[in-house]
Every structure is written in structure tokens, then in C-alpha cells.
Motif scaffolding. Structure first.
Motif, PDB file in Angstrom:
ATOM      1  N   ALA A 182       0.834  -1.210   0.000  1.00 25.64           N
ATOM      2  CA  ALA A 182       0.000   0.000   0.000  1.00 25.64           C
ATOM      3  C   ALA A 182       0.866   1.257   0.000  1.00 25.64           C
ATOM      4  O   ALA A 182       0.567   2.228  -0.714  1.00 25.64           O
ATOM      5  CB  ALA A 182      -0.932  -0.007   1.210  1.00 25.64           C
ATOM      6  N   VAL A 183       1.933   1.225   0.782  1.00 28.99           N
ATOM      7  CA  VAL A 183       2.841   2.385   0.809  1.00 28.99           C
ATOM      8  C   VAL A 183       3.514   2.553  -0.548  1.00 28.99           C
ATOM      9  O   VAL A 183       3.649   3.681  -1.059  1.00 28.99           O
ATOM     10  CB  VAL A 183       3.886   2.229   1.949  1.00 28.99           C
ATOM     11  CG1 VAL A 183       5.004   3.258   1.810  1.00 28.99           C
ATOM     12  CG2 VAL A 183       3.222   2.341   3.307  1.00 28.99           C
ATOM     13  N   ALA A 184       3.940   1.459  -1.140  1.00 24.92           N
ATOM     14  CA  ALA A 184       4.573   1.538  -2.466  1.00 24.92           C
ATOM     15  C   ALA A 184       3.592   2.076  -3.498  1.00 24.92           C
ATOM     16  O   ALA A 184       3.957   2.913  -4.345  1.00 24.92           O
ATOM     17  CB  ALA A 184       5.086   0.158  -2.877  1.00 24.92           C
ATOM     18  N   ASP A 185       2.344   1.637  -3.445  1.00 24.85           N
ATOM     19  CA  ASP A 185       1.331   2.143  -4.376  1.00 24.85           C
ATOM     20  C   ASP A 185       1.077   3.632  -4.156  1.00 24.85           C
ATOM     21  O   ASP A 185       0.941   4.398  -5.113  1.00 24.85           O
ATOM     22  CB  ASP A 185       0.013   1.370  -4.216  1.00 24.85           C
ATOM     23  CG  ASP A 185       0.102  -0.063  -4.715  1.00 24.85           C
ATOM     24  OD1 ASP A 185       1.088  -0.392  -5.425  1.00 24.85           O
ATOM     25  OD2 ASP A 185      -0.805  -0.866  -4.355  1.00 24.85           O
ATOM     26  N   ALA A 186       1.046   4.045  -2.891  1.00 27.02           N
ATOM     27  CA  ALA A 186       0.818   5.460  -2.580  1.00 27.02           C
ATOM     28  C   ALA A 186       1.993   6.312  -3.073  1.00 27.02           C
ATOM     29  O   ALA A 186       1.788   7.395  -3.665  1.00 27.02           O
ATOM     30  CB  ALA A 186       0.624   5.648  -1.082  1.00 27.02           C
ATOM     31  N   LEU A 187       3.205   5.828  -2.880  1.00 28.46           N
ATOM     32  CA  LEU A 187       4.381   6.585  -3.383  1.00 28.46           C
ATOM     33  C   LEU A 187       4.375   6.659  -4.902  1.00 28.46           C
ATOM     34  O   LEU A 187       4.704   7.706  -5.494  1.00 28.46           O
ATOM     35  CB  LEU A 187       5.674   5.912  -2.913  1.00 28.46           C
ATOM     36  CG  LEU A 187       6.036   6.111  -1.428  1.00 28.46           C
ATOM     37  CD1 LEU A 187       7.275   5.291  -1.065  1.00 28.46           C
ATOM     38  CD2 LEU A 187       6.287   7.589  -1.151  1.00 28.46           C
ATOM     39  N   ALA A 188       3.991   5.564  -5.541  1.00 28.67           N
ATOM     40  CA  ALA A 188       3.913   5.572  -7.016  1.00 28.67           C
ATOM     41  C   ALA A 188       2.868   6.565  -7.487  1.00 28.67           C
ATOM     42  O   ALA A 188       3.066   7.289  -8.471  1.00 28.67           O
ATOM     43  CB  ALA A 188       3.608   4.173  -7.541  1.00 28.67           C
ATOM     44  N   ALA A 189       1.727   6.640  -6.798  1.00 26.65           N
ATOM     45  CA  ALA A 189       0.675   7.585  -7.158  1.00 26.65           C
ATOM     46  C   ALA A 189       1.149   9.010  -6.962  1.00 26.65           C
ATOM     47  O   ALA A 189       0.833   9.896  -7.780  1.00 26.65           O
ATOM     48  CB  ALA A 189      -0.584   7.312  -6.331  1.00 26.65           C
ATOM     49  N   VAL A 190       1.895   9.265  -5.882  1.00 27.49           N
ATOM     50  CA  VAL A 190       2.404  10.611  -5.641  1.00 27.49           C
ATOM     51  C   VAL A 190       3.401  10.990  -6.707  1.00 27.49           C
ATOM     52  O   VAL A 190       3.421  12.138  -7.205  1.00 27.49           O
ATOM     53  CB  VAL A 190       3.033  10.703  -4.213  1.00 27.49           C
ATOM     54  CG1 VAL A 190       3.839  11.976  -4.037  1.00 27.49           C
ATOM     55  CG2 VAL A 190       1.961  10.596  -3.148  1.00 27.49           C
ATOM     56  N   ARG A 191       4.231  10.085  -7.127  1.00 26.44           N
ATOM     57  CA  ARG A 191       5.260  10.381  -8.126  1.00 26.44           C
ATOM     58  C   ARG A 191       4.634  10.625  -9.503  1.00 26.44           C
ATOM     59  O   ARG A 191       5.155  11.396 -10.310  1.00 26.44           O
ATOM     60  CB  ARG A 191       6.242   9.215  -8.242  1.00 26.44           C
ATOM     61  CG  ARG A 191       7.162   9.170  -7.031  1.00 26.44           C
ATOM     62  CD  ARG A 191       8.205   8.067  -7.171  1.00 26.44           C
ATOM     63  NE  ARG A 191       8.968   8.003  -5.927  1.00 26.44           N
ATOM     64  CZ  ARG A 191       9.355   6.886  -5.352  1.00 26.44           C
ATOM     65  NH1 ARG A 191       9.053   5.719  -5.913  1.00 26.44           N
ATOM     66  NH2 ARG A 191      10.034   6.926  -4.242  1.00 26.44           N
ATOM     67  N   ARG A 192       3.499   9.965  -9.775  1.00 28.89           N
ATOM     68  CA  ARG A 192       2.839  10.142 -11.068  1.00 28.89           C
ATOM     69  C   ARG A 192       2.142  11.510 -11.146  1.00 28.89           C
ATOM     70  O   ARG A 192       1.939  12.047 -12.214  1.00 28.89           O
ATOM     71  CB  ARG A 192       1.795   9.060 -11.303  1.00 28.89           C
ATOM     72  CG  ARG A 192       2.385   7.752 -11.764  1.00 28.89           C
ATOM     73  CD  ARG A 192       1.290   6.817 -12.162  1.00 28.89           C
ATOM     74  NE  ARG A 192       0.446   6.563 -10.975  1.00 28.89           N
ATOM     75  CZ  ARG A 192       0.190   5.379 -10.445  1.00 28.89           C
ATOM     76  NH1 ARG A 192       0.674   4.307 -11.016  1.00 28.89           N
ATOM     77  NH2 ARG A 192      -0.555   5.240  -9.390  1.00 28.89           N
ATOM     78  N   SER A 193       1.749  12.033 -10.011  1.00 29.02           N
ATOM     79  CA  SER A 193       0.989  13.275 -10.082  1.00 29.02           C
ATOM     80  C   SER A 193       1.837  14.499 -10.009  1.00 29.02           C
ATOM     81  O   SER A 193       2.948  14.631 -10.166  1.00 29.02           O
ATOM     82  CB  SER A 193      -0.025  13.353  -8.966  1.00 29.02           C
ATOM     83  OG  SER A 193       0.587  13.230  -7.695  1.00 29.02           O
TER      84      SER A 193
END
Length: 89
Positions: free
Chosen positions: A78-89
């Protein structure tokens, strides 16, 4: 003459007291042996109960550790997914 009378005549009061002391020692030894047998049986029974309890606790620990490891993996994902989402935006 019966054996008790023979002992009394041959050894007197000291012999009778010694004979009574030997009888008392025999009774006490028999009681001690019986108590030892009971305590040995009790110890064996309690040792078996302790073994079963340790096995149950061990099984519970394994289950808890498995669930904890899965929860940590889910949290890391979940943390990895959240970091990936932050990096994409």
C-alpha cells in the motif's frame, strides 16, 4: 511357643521394641514408596499437559506471525502504491 513369644523370651523388652521399630520402618517405607509412585505419576501427567500446552502456544505463535507478516506485506504494498501515485501526479 509362637515366634512373638520366642522373641519376647529370648531378647526381652529391648527385642520387642526393636521389632516394633522395624515394623514401623517397614510401614513408613511402604508409605514413602507409594507416595513416590503417586508423585511420579503426577509429574508424568503434568509433563504431558505442559507438552500439549507448549504445542498449542507454538501453533498460535506461528499463526500470529504468519498473519503479521501478511499484514506487513500488505502495508508495504500500500505504501509503495501510494508513493507511485504521488510520483505520477
Amino acid at each position: 511357643m509362637d515366634p512373638a513369644t520366642g522373641v519376647l523370651v529370648q531378647y526381652g523388652a529391648v527385642g520387642v521394641v526393636a521389632l516394633m521399630a522395624l515394623a514401623a520402618v517397614r510401614v513408613l517405607f511402604t508409605r514413602l514408596t507409594a507416595a513416590l509412585d503417586r508423585e511420579t505419576e503426577r509429574a508424568d501427567r503434568l509433563e504431558e499437559e505442559l507438552r500439549k500446552l507448549n504445542e498449542a502456544v507454538r501453533s498460535e505463535y506461528v499463526s500470529t506471525i504468519t498473519h503479521s507478516a501478511q499484514a506487513i506485506n500488505d502495508a508495504n504494498r500500500a505504501v509503495a502504491d501510494a508513493l507511485a501515485a504521488v510520483r505520477r501526479s
